[in-house]
Scaffold this active site. Structure first.
Site, short mmCIF file in Angstrom:
data_model
loop_
_atom_site.label_atom_id
_atom_site.label_comp_id
_atom_site.label_asym_id
_atom_site.label_seq_id
_atom_site.Cartn_x
_atom_site.Cartn_y
_atom_site.Cartn_z
N ASP A 1 0.87 -1.18 0.00
CA ASP A 1 0.00 0.00 0.00
C ASP A 1 0.90 1.23 0.00
O ASP A 1 2.05 1.18 0.44
CB ASP A 1 -0.94 -0.02 1.21
CG ASP A 1 -2.12 0.94 1.02
OD1 ASP A 1 -2.17 1.63 -0.02
OD2 ASP A 1 -2.99 1.00 1.91
N CYS B 1 -7.38 -27.51 9.37
CA CYS B 1 -6.06 -26.89 9.58
C CYS B 1 -5.25 -27.60 10.66
O CYS B 1 -5.79 -28.33 11.49
CB CYS B 1 -6.20 -25.38 9.85
SG CYS B 1 -6.29 -24.90 11.57
N CYS C 1 -12.82 -27.83 10.50
CA CYS C 1 -11.65 -27.17 9.91
C CYS C 1 -10.49 -28.15 9.78
O CYS C 1 -10.11 -28.80 10.75
CB CYS C 1 -11.24 -25.96 10.77
SG CYS C 1 -9.74 -25.16 10.19
N ASP D 1 -8.23 -7.15 1.66
CA ASP D 1 -7.19 -7.26 2.67
C ASP D 1 -7.74 -6.73 3.96
O ASP D 1 -8.59 -5.83 3.96
CB ASP D 1 -5.96 -6.41 2.29
CG ASP D 1 -6.17 -4.95 2.63
OD1 ASP D 1 -6.79 -4.24 1.82
OD2 ASP D 1 -5.75 -4.51 3.72
N CYS E 1 -6.49 -27.09 14.29
CA CYS E 1 -7.70 -27.84 14.65
C CYS E 1 -7.44 -29.35 14.69
O CYS E 1 -8.14 -30.08 15.37
CB CYS E 1 -8.84 -27.49 13.69
SG CYS E 1 -9.36 -25.78 13.92
N GLN F 1 -11.81 6.98 -5.04
CA GLN F 1 -12.28 7.67 -3.84
C GLN F 1 -13.58 8.39 -4.19
O GLN F 1 -14.10 8.21 -5.27
CB GLN F 1 -11.20 8.63 -3.32
CG GLN F 1 -9.94 7.94 -2.79
CD GLN F 1 -10.16 7.10 -1.54
OE1 GLN F 1 -11.19 7.22 -0.86
NE2 GLN F 1 -9.20 6.23 -1.22
N HIS G 1 -4.99 -20.52 12.47
CA HIS G 1 -6.35 -21.01 12.20
C HIS G 1 -7.18 -19.95 11.47
O HIS G 1 -7.87 -20.25 10.49
CB HIS G 1 -7.07 -21.43 13.48
CG HIS G 1 -8.55 -21.55 13.28
ND1 HIS G 1 -9.15 -22.66 12.72
CD2 HIS G 1 -9.54 -20.64 13.46
CE1 HIS G 1 -10.45 -22.44 12.58
NE2 HIS G 1 -10.71 -21.22 13.03
N1 PRF Z 1 -6.57 3.85 0.55
C1 PRF Z 1 -5.37 3.25 0.77
N2 PRF Z 1 -5.24 2.21 1.63
C2 PRF Z 1 -6.34 1.78 2.28
C3 PRF Z 1 -7.60 2.37 2.10
C4 PRF Z 1 -7.74 3.47 1.19
O1 PRF Z 1 -8.81 4.06 0.96
C5 PRF Z 1 -8.50 1.66 2.93
C6 PRF Z 1 -9.96 1.87 3.07
N3 PRF Z 1 -10.31 2.59 4.24
C7 PRF Z 1 -7.75 0.68 3.58
N4 PRF Z 1 -6.46 0.77 3.18
N5 PRF Z 1 -4.30 3.67 0.11
ZN ZN Z 2 -8.55 -24.59 12.11
#
Ligand code: PRF
Ligand code: ZN
Length: 381
Positions: free
Chosen positions: A102, A316, A314, A276, A319, A199, A344
């Protein structure tokens, strides 16, 4: 045509093939420089170049395909120049599959309340020495080029969805201006994919302008940002539905910071592919396990004598080998407790991703979704 085709080939380091659909839901194969992934796909968050408590062998064992790193954290320690000198993050952390970083702005704004956004970039006080620092779109891309992830994210201007007024519009237009600076600064489009981030808060007009603006730039993939920040579910799903409808069919769509199992099921039904969230690993460290019925709190006294595994269905390693009673005993007392629960919980998320993929491919997505929604307490807050 030929030139255009070549430009297309060399400007993207990914291939996205939709293998099956159910209405808007897609099951796809996403081929990245380091790994070929199947979507829908959940990506665990490893802030410092590690998923807390798990080895890379364990991550492979549970079927993890991409992990996330944060530009901001990695730049502070150990520094992206050092990572580059040592051969890139894949080699540094011994992870052979795909990585995504990110851009850093969101982390600074959400972690450091002193961060301030101007047209130039995000300014903040260094947590190391308190000195003012500036993260520009160019600097973010430079750092991410050094780190070497398969997917890198544009620097965006993120505002909370609970805010209203002109700031939302300003942030959306700034995100569009910054994407051009990111594209110009990106030095490795042949081996790293730059994703743009939509956005625009909860405003459908602003979201539409942002989607169209990013699609014009013909990026290898698109993220839907600014969500999962305290807005109600209805508004959240409405924005996802609108954005996925406007984004190209043949590119991956990533909903950032999401999330809970229910959100992943719903967003996949709306045509999103990637997710994520720190939730599965963070909640593990607080002693909470994800199970089909919702959550299991291992700190509860009732667990002290419970000889069952976390989830009898599960497959895994945790478990198979450990009782709730044993985990109750470890949780919050020994690091092994969080490690086993993280193992887990991530196994649970990987199984959810695979089940979504397979149910779409096999034409039984609606049945699968109904089963998931029937688990009354399926984490949704
Ligand atoms: N922009 C970026 N990373 C993020 C978000 C975003 O809007 C969000 C959402 N809230 C999570 N991580 N660059
Ligand atoms: Zn498990």
């Amino acid at each position: 045509r030929w030139l255009e085709f070549n430009f297309y080939l060399f400007s993207m380091a990914l291939r996205f093939e939709v293998l099956g659909r159910f209405n808007r839901a897609r099951a796809a194969r996403l081929t990245l420089p380091h790994f070929t992934c199947q979507t829908p796909l959940f990506m665990p968050v490893g802030t410092q170049g590690t998923i807390k408590g798990l080895t890379t062998d364990q991550l492979e064992e549970i079927g993890c395909q991409i992990i996330l790193g944060n530009t901001y954290h990695l730049e502070l320690r150990p520094g992206s120049q050092l990572i580059d000198d040592l051969g890139g993050l894949h080699k540094f952390m011994n992870w052979k599959r795909a990585l995504l970083t990110d851009s850093g702005g969101f982390q600074m704004v959400s972690l450091l309340h002193l961060a301030d956004i101007t047209e130039e970039g995000v300014t903040f006080q260094s947590p190391v020495d308190g000195k003012p620092m500036l993260l520009t779109p160019e600097e973010s891309i430079h750092i991410q080029n050094n780190i070497g992830a398969d997917i890198i994210m544009a620097l965006d201007d993120v505002v909370k969805t609970t805010i209203t007024g002109p700031r939302i519009e300003e942030a959306m237009y700034r995100t569009l201006r910054w994407i051009d600076r990111c594209i110009a600064a990106h030095k490795k489009p042949d081996v790293q994919n730059l994703f743009g981030i939509v956005q625009g808060g909860l405003d459908p007009v602003l979201r539409d302008i942002c989607v169209k603006g990013l699609v014009e730039r013909n990026l290898p993939g698109y993220a839907i940002g600014g969500l999962a920040g305290g807005e109600d579910k209805d508004s959240f799903w409405r924005v996802v539905a609108q954005c996925t409808a406007g984004l190209p069919e043949d590119k991956p769509r990533y909903v950032m910071g999401v999330g809970y199992p229910l959100d992943i099921v719903v967003c996949s039904a709306l045509g999103a592919d990637m997710y994520d969230c720190v939730y599965p690993t963070r909640t593990a460290r607080f002693g909470t396990a994800l199970v089909p019925e919702g959550v299991l709190k291992l700190k509860q006294n009732a667990m002290a004598t419970d000889e069952r595994p976390i989830d009898p269905t599960c497959p895994c390693m945790v478990c198979k080998n450990y009782t709730r009673a044993y985990l109750h005993c470890l949780v919050t007392k020994d690091a092994m407790g969080s490690q086993l629960l993280s193992y887990h919980n991530l196994s649970f998320m990987m199984r959810l991703s695979r089940d979504l993929h397979m149910s779409i491919l096999e034409g039984r997505f609606p049945e699968y979704v109904i089963i998931q929604l029937n688990f009354v307490s399926f984490v949704s807050f």
